[in-house]
Design a protein around this motif. Sequence first.
Motif, PDB file in Angstrom:
ATOM      1  N   THR A 111      44.011  51.094  40.370  1.00  0.00           N
ATOM      2  CA  THR A 111      42.761  50.413  40.701  1.00  0.00           C
ATOM      3  C   THR A 111      41.557  51.303  40.413  1.00  0.00           C
ATOM      4  O   THR A 111      41.513  52.453  40.856  1.00  0.00           O
ATOM      5  N   GLU A 156      43.622  47.417  37.628  1.00  0.00           N
ATOM      6  CA  GLU A 156      42.765  46.510  38.387  1.00  0.00           C
ATOM      7  C   GLU A 156      41.368  47.099  38.471  1.00  0.00           C
ATOM      8  O   GLU A 156      41.202  48.320  38.572  1.00  0.00           O
ATOM      9  N   GLY A 197      41.302  41.667  38.523  1.00  0.00           N
ATOM     10  CA  GLY A 197      40.433  42.008  39.644  1.00  0.00           C
ATOM     11  C   GLY A 197      39.965  40.708  40.272  1.00  0.00           C
ATOM     12  O   GLY A 197      40.518  39.645  39.992  1.00  0.00           O
ATOM     13  N   SER A 199      39.677  41.773  43.558  1.00  0.00           N
ATOM     14  CA  SER A 199      40.134  42.097  44.913  1.00  0.00           C
ATOM     15  C   SER A 199      39.113  41.649  45.957  1.00  0.00           C
ATOM     16  O   SER A 199      38.519  42.445  46.679  1.00  0.00           O
ATOM     17  N   SER A 229      42.747  38.947  41.941  1.00  0.00           N
ATOM     18  CA  SER A 229      43.253  39.564  43.158  1.00  0.00           C
ATOM     19  C   SER A 229      42.333  39.320  44.350  1.00  0.00           C
ATOM     20  O   SER A 229      41.121  39.158  44.206  1.00  0.00           O
ATOM     21  N   SER A 267      46.296  41.498  46.866  1.00  0.00           N
ATOM     22  CA  SER A 267      46.258  42.947  46.666  1.00  0.00           C
ATOM     23  C   SER A 267      46.370  43.732  47.968  1.00  0.00           C
ATOM     24  O   SER A 267      46.697  44.917  47.928  1.00  0.00           O
TER      25      SER A 267
END
Length: 485
Positions: A111, A156, A197, A199, A229, A267
Amino acid sequence: MRQTRVDDAVRVLQVDAQAVSEWKPLRGAAGIPGPVPEHPGYPDVTPFWTDAGVTLVRSYDWVSRLDTTDNPLSLFPVWEADPADPASYNFAATDRWVEAVHASGAEVLFTFASAIPSGTGPAADVEKYGRVVEGIVRHYARGWADGPERPIRMFEFGDQPDFGLLHFSGTPEQFFEMYEAFARAAGRVGDELIVGGPSLAFPLNPDSPYREGFLSFVRERKLPLDFFSFLWFADATRDPMDVPVVARELRELLDRQGFADTELMLSYWNYLGIPTSEAPSDERAAFQAASAIHQQDAPLDSAIFFRADSGADPHYDVVDPAGIFTDGRDADVQAVAFSLIGHALSGRRLAVSGSDDSGFACAASRDGDTIRILIANFVAPESALAPRQSDELRFRVPYGTKHVEMAFRLPPQREGLVSAGVETARIVVSNLPWSGQPVSIGLQTLRGESGAPRRERVGDSGTLELDVPVEPQSVILVEVRAQHG
């Protein structure tokens, strides 16, 4: 409160030993694998991850942030340095953690995000940011600059950019530009790499710049988005069915926005995510198992539990209460639940009926001559059953000398969250291939082995029946092993 009838107390679980399918790969973990010379104070949790069958580890909790300002702990400590020079990077500790994860049998989800709470600003030079990202990806995916032997293939970008100033203090447009730089950098290294991504912290907030706005930007710029995510913690609901509800909405959103081929990644997830939230350990563990079972039938492609380590946090210099090892080293019952879930969700999945949406959940598997049946009996606390005034949660987050107002939408409150009051699971396993043969029956609970294994005989029709007492806030793993000869 609903009254429990006598017939409610016994739940029949039907397991078909011949109705097999595959498990979804949802056994991910977040956490720091163990000690390295640069950061020696962490216990080695990789044997635990191997035993639990962890398949994917997210790197965000490591001291591996790519800060946007000079930071000696950052992967690129000095921004005046040359991205083409291997000496400009700070790879050592992260390399060792990558190798530790790979040695455990899991893959790494790498990440890219800034250090918090110290450095949440956007990149001052997006073009150079992209070249730095390319150097890092090339190191971990291609072995450039003495990178790890086994390549990382999943990358990510972002971690909770919608969480106000605490995680990203730039504008959405600046975040989008950084994602484009990240995605194009990864593409220059190899178009087979998996990128995604952002997140999201608040995945149900409609018309969010980081939800619909992010997807529109990616579509308009024709950028890759292999996975989308998001995070989910159930502090405000205490409902194990949250993740399926959130995942269905996001899946519909992706499909509607033209991202039908984009996978959905959870995630981070756990019962509680706010450090001040509290619940007994058994309650946390029972929720964890019930949610993990229900996630298998949600439109998810991967899921990562936060956090399967000691909870020691190098960025805040605290021990995160989400860690599942008491005092940082001894296994809490949440760690036991994590292990039982991993054992049960191995081999081939078997068809099971008898779960409900109120916290009583069951899953079963077959691995060679062993049938495993996992039972979770989560009972939501009274506070979660009281009528909710609003499906929007508002709160204030301290940021320096100020407070940032935050709000996020919750799934609708469900009347079905009230526990059904199950006290006994009557397990009926049919179509066993060991008709008339003896089998060994073992039970494991959150407190360890429940007595010595006992022997039973499978019926001539290939059916085995068992009654198992089930307490509130419990997780039970029943193992049926064939005793040939």
